[in-house]
Design a protein around this motif. Structure first.
Motif, PDB file in Angstrom:
ATOM      1  N   GLN A 191      -8.072   2.731   0.414  1.00 52.66           N
ATOM      2  CA  GLN A 191      -6.423   3.134   0.860  1.00 52.66           C
ATOM      3  C   GLN A 191      -5.544   3.398  -0.909  1.00 52.66           C
ATOM      4  O   GLN A 191      -5.009   4.997  -0.286  1.00 52.66           O
ATOM      5  N   LEU A 192      -5.825   2.684  -1.835  1.00 57.05           N
ATOM      6  CA  LEU A 192      -5.366   2.756  -2.541  1.00 57.05           C
ATOM      7  C   LEU A 192      -5.660   4.353  -3.484  1.00 57.05           C
ATOM      8  O   LEU A 192      -7.225   4.225  -4.131  1.00 57.05           O
ATOM      9  N   LYS A 193      -4.929   4.267  -4.167  1.00 56.92           N
ATOM     10  CA  LYS A 193      -4.821   5.580  -4.798  1.00 56.92           C
ATOM     11  C   LYS A 193      -5.214   5.428  -6.752  1.00 56.92           C
ATOM     12  O   LYS A 193      -5.224   4.161  -6.399  1.00 56.92           O
ATOM     13  N   GLY A 194      -5.851   6.118  -6.662  1.00 58.67           N
ATOM     14  CA  GLY A 194      -6.115   5.899  -8.614  1.00 58.67           C
ATOM     15  C   GLY A 194      -7.933   5.568  -8.992  1.00 58.67           C
ATOM     16  O   GLY A 194      -8.176   5.041  -8.197  1.00 58.67           O
ATOM     17  N   ASN A 195      -7.453   5.086  -9.939  1.00 62.41           N
ATOM     18  CA  ASN A 195      -8.433   5.171 -10.530  1.00 62.41           C
ATOM     19  C   ASN A 195      -8.252   3.497 -10.885  1.00 62.41           C
ATOM     20  O   ASN A 195      -7.495   3.027 -11.602  1.00 62.41           O
ATOM     21  N   ILE A 204       0.901  -0.504  -0.368  1.00 64.37           N
ATOM     22  CA  ILE A 204      -0.128   0.198  -0.049  1.00 64.37           C
ATOM     23  C   ILE A 204       1.145   1.539   0.078  1.00 64.37           C
ATOM     24  O   ILE A 204       1.012   2.459  -0.908  1.00 64.37           O
ATOM     25  N   LYS A 205       2.289   1.185   0.932  1.00 60.77           N
ATOM     26  CA  LYS A 205       3.075   2.649   0.606  1.00 60.77           C
ATOM     27  C   LYS A 205       3.557   2.719  -0.905  1.00 60.77           C
ATOM     28  O   LYS A 205       3.733   3.795  -1.068  1.00 60.77           O
ATOM     29  N   ARG A 206       4.205   1.520  -1.096  1.00 57.26           N
ATOM     30  CA  ARG A 206       4.495   1.545  -2.473  1.00 57.26           C
ATOM     31  C   ARG A 206       4.025   2.004  -3.348  1.00 57.26           C
ATOM     32  O   ARG A 206       3.699   2.840  -4.014  1.00 57.26           O
ATOM     33  N   TRP A 207       1.957   1.282  -3.528  1.00 61.02           N
ATOM     34  CA  TRP A 207       1.857   2.106  -4.176  1.00 61.02           C
ATOM     35  C   TRP A 207       1.355   3.774  -4.406  1.00 61.02           C
ATOM     36  O   TRP A 207       1.154   4.515  -5.596  1.00 61.02           O
ATOM     37  N   PHE A 263     -14.019  -0.407  -8.145  1.00 58.04           N
ATOM     38  CA  PHE A 263     -13.409  -0.447  -9.499  1.00 58.04           C
ATOM     39  C   PHE A 263     -14.478  -0.006 -10.637  1.00 58.04           C
ATOM     40  O   PHE A 263     -15.173   0.284 -10.562  1.00 58.04           O
ATOM     41  N   VAL A 264     -13.547   0.798 -11.407  1.00 52.80           N
ATOM     42  CA  VAL A 264     -14.100   1.367 -12.548  1.00 52.80           C
ATOM     43  C   VAL A 264     -14.774   0.567 -13.484  1.00 52.80           C
ATOM     44  O   VAL A 264     -16.266   0.605 -14.465  1.00 52.80           O
ATOM     45  N   TRP A 265     -14.039  -1.055 -13.529  1.00 51.33           N
ATOM     46  CA  TRP A 265     -15.328  -2.024 -14.064  1.00 51.33           C
ATOM     47  C   TRP A 265     -13.928  -3.031 -13.887  1.00 51.33           C
ATOM     48  O   TRP A 265     -13.108  -3.133 -13.556  1.00 51.33           O
ATOM     49  N   VAL A 266     -15.301  -4.535 -14.213  1.00 50.88           N
ATOM     50  CA  VAL A 266     -14.031  -5.327 -13.814  1.00 50.88           C
ATOM     51  C   VAL A 266     -14.557  -6.501 -14.836  1.00 50.88           C
ATOM     52  O   VAL A 266     -16.208  -6.551 -15.406  1.00 50.88           O
ATOM     53  N   LYS A 267     -13.697  -7.327 -15.251  1.00 55.14           N
ATOM     54  CA  LYS A 267     -13.544  -7.857 -16.609  1.00 55.14           C
ATOM     55  C   LYS A 267     -12.500  -8.923 -16.904  1.00 55.14           C
ATOM     56  O   LYS A 267     -11.795  -9.622 -15.757  1.00 55.14           O
ATOM     57  N   ASP A 268     -12.406  -9.940 -17.509  1.00 56.12           N
ATOM     58  CA  ASP A 268     -12.037 -10.838 -17.341  1.00 56.12           C
ATOM     59  C   ASP A 268     -10.340 -11.036 -18.598  1.00 56.12           C
ATOM     60  O   ASP A 268      -9.216 -11.379 -18.179  1.00 56.12           O
ATOM     61  N   VAL A 280      -4.675   2.225 -12.232  1.00 58.14           N
ATOM     62  CA  VAL A 280      -4.315   1.501 -12.346  1.00 58.14           C
ATOM     63  C   VAL A 280      -5.018   0.294 -12.948  1.00 58.14           C
ATOM     64  O   VAL A 280      -6.325   0.175 -11.634  1.00 58.14           O
ATOM     65  N   TYR A 281      -4.430  -0.599 -13.598  1.00 59.40           N
ATOM     66  CA  TYR A 281      -5.580  -1.455 -14.380  1.00 59.40           C
ATOM     67  C   TYR A 281      -4.309  -3.398 -13.489  1.00 59.40           C
ATOM     68  O   TYR A 281      -2.966  -3.383 -13.153  1.00 59.40           O
ATOM     69  N   ILE A 282      -5.184  -3.791 -12.751  1.00 55.12           N
ATOM     70  CA  ILE A 282      -5.015  -4.844 -11.658  1.00 55.12           C
ATOM     71  C   ILE A 282      -4.826  -6.219 -12.530  1.00 55.12           C
ATOM     72  O   ILE A 282      -6.400  -6.553 -12.786  1.00 55.12           O
ATOM     73  N   LEU A 283      -4.635  -7.193 -12.711  1.00 51.43           N
ATOM     74  CA  LEU A 283      -4.340  -8.109 -13.518  1.00 51.43           C
ATOM     75  C   LEU A 283      -4.304  -9.335 -12.762  1.00 51.43           C
ATOM     76  O   LEU A 283      -3.972 -11.009 -12.732  1.00 51.43           O
ATOM     77  N   GLY A 284      -5.352  -8.786 -11.470  1.00 47.55           N
ATOM     78  CA  GLY A 284      -5.901 -10.437 -11.303  1.00 47.55           C
ATOM     79  C   GLY A 284      -5.370 -10.650  -9.902  1.00 47.55           C
ATOM     80  O   GLY A 284      -3.995 -10.022  -9.123  1.00 47.55           O
ATOM     81  N   ASP A 285      -5.890 -11.805  -9.012  1.00 50.00           N
ATOM     82  CA  ASP A 285      -5.346 -12.086  -7.806  1.00 50.00           C
ATOM     83  C   ASP A 285      -5.016 -11.256  -6.977  1.00 50.00           C
ATOM     84  O   ASP A 285      -4.168 -11.402  -6.441  1.00 50.00           O
TER      85      ASP A 285
END
Length: 193
Positions: A66-70, A34-37, A89-94, A47-52
């Motif tokens: 706590q996480l900044k960004g979209n 979280i700090k680094r983020w 989340f702005v969106w959740v997709k596969d 920020v695109y989070i690619l799962g898990d």
């Protein structure tokens, strides 16, 4: 600014050993990521989070707040997103294709998926679409995909532009990274092969 990262595995005790992560406890890992983020990402960044993301959902809302960004999520095999979490989340997709620009202004199409894909949309275009993925950590799962990429390059004469953005990778260092940073690390790895 766009950033990418995968396989945070908040709350997953075995991943500390499995990935040889530099943390003694899950709390230490959570707090450091979280700090680094938040040192990296600004309020209006994507920020695109690619799962898990989460192993258990108990702390999900507390962490997401706590996480900044979209935040955009490409669902992984461990993601069990409920309606309360989905609001963050702005969106959740596969799978998704997004556009990104390099520092020199060159535009790229980026194919995002938690899972590595051998043949993705636009792979043969010029410039080729770039594929970012997670899921396969450092171990036996990575070798067959990397070997396939080398065979594809030999057969086609084109670069196999697939890059793992798992947070545990040395070039990711548990921090969301830009496409330029990821591509730079990919270039260095190609030189070392």
């Amino acid at each position: 600014m766009n950033y990418y990262i995968s396989d945070l595995h908040f709350g997953h005790k075995n991943v500390l050993k499995f990935d040889n992560r530099p943390y003694f406890t899950l709390t230490e890992m959570k707090d450091d990521i979280i700090k680094r983020w938040n040192e990296r990402v600004k309020k209006n960044d994507n920020v695109y989070i690619l799962g898990d993301v989460f192993w258990y959902n108990d702390e999900a809302v507390e962490i997401l707040e706590q996480l900044k960004g979209n935040l955009f999520l490409l669902k992984g095999n461990h993601d069990r997103i409920n309606s309360e979490m989905e609001k963050y989340f702005v969106w959740v997709k596969d799978i998704a294709v997004v556009k990104d620009k390099s520092a020199n202004g060159e535009e790229y199409h980026v194919v995002l998926s938690h899972f590595p894909i051998a043949h993705w949309q636009g792979q043969d275009h010029n410039p080729p679409y770039i594929h970012l993925y997670g899921h396969i950590h450092d171990g036996r799962d990575t070798r067959p995909f990397e070997q396939y990429g080398r065979m594809w390059e030999q057969a086609t004469g084109k670069p196999f532009m697939a890059m793992n953005v798992g947070c545990m990778k040395d070039y990711m260092d548990y921090t969301p990274r830009t496409l330029d940073e990821i591509m730079s690390a990919w270039q260095k790895e190609r030189i070392l092969r």
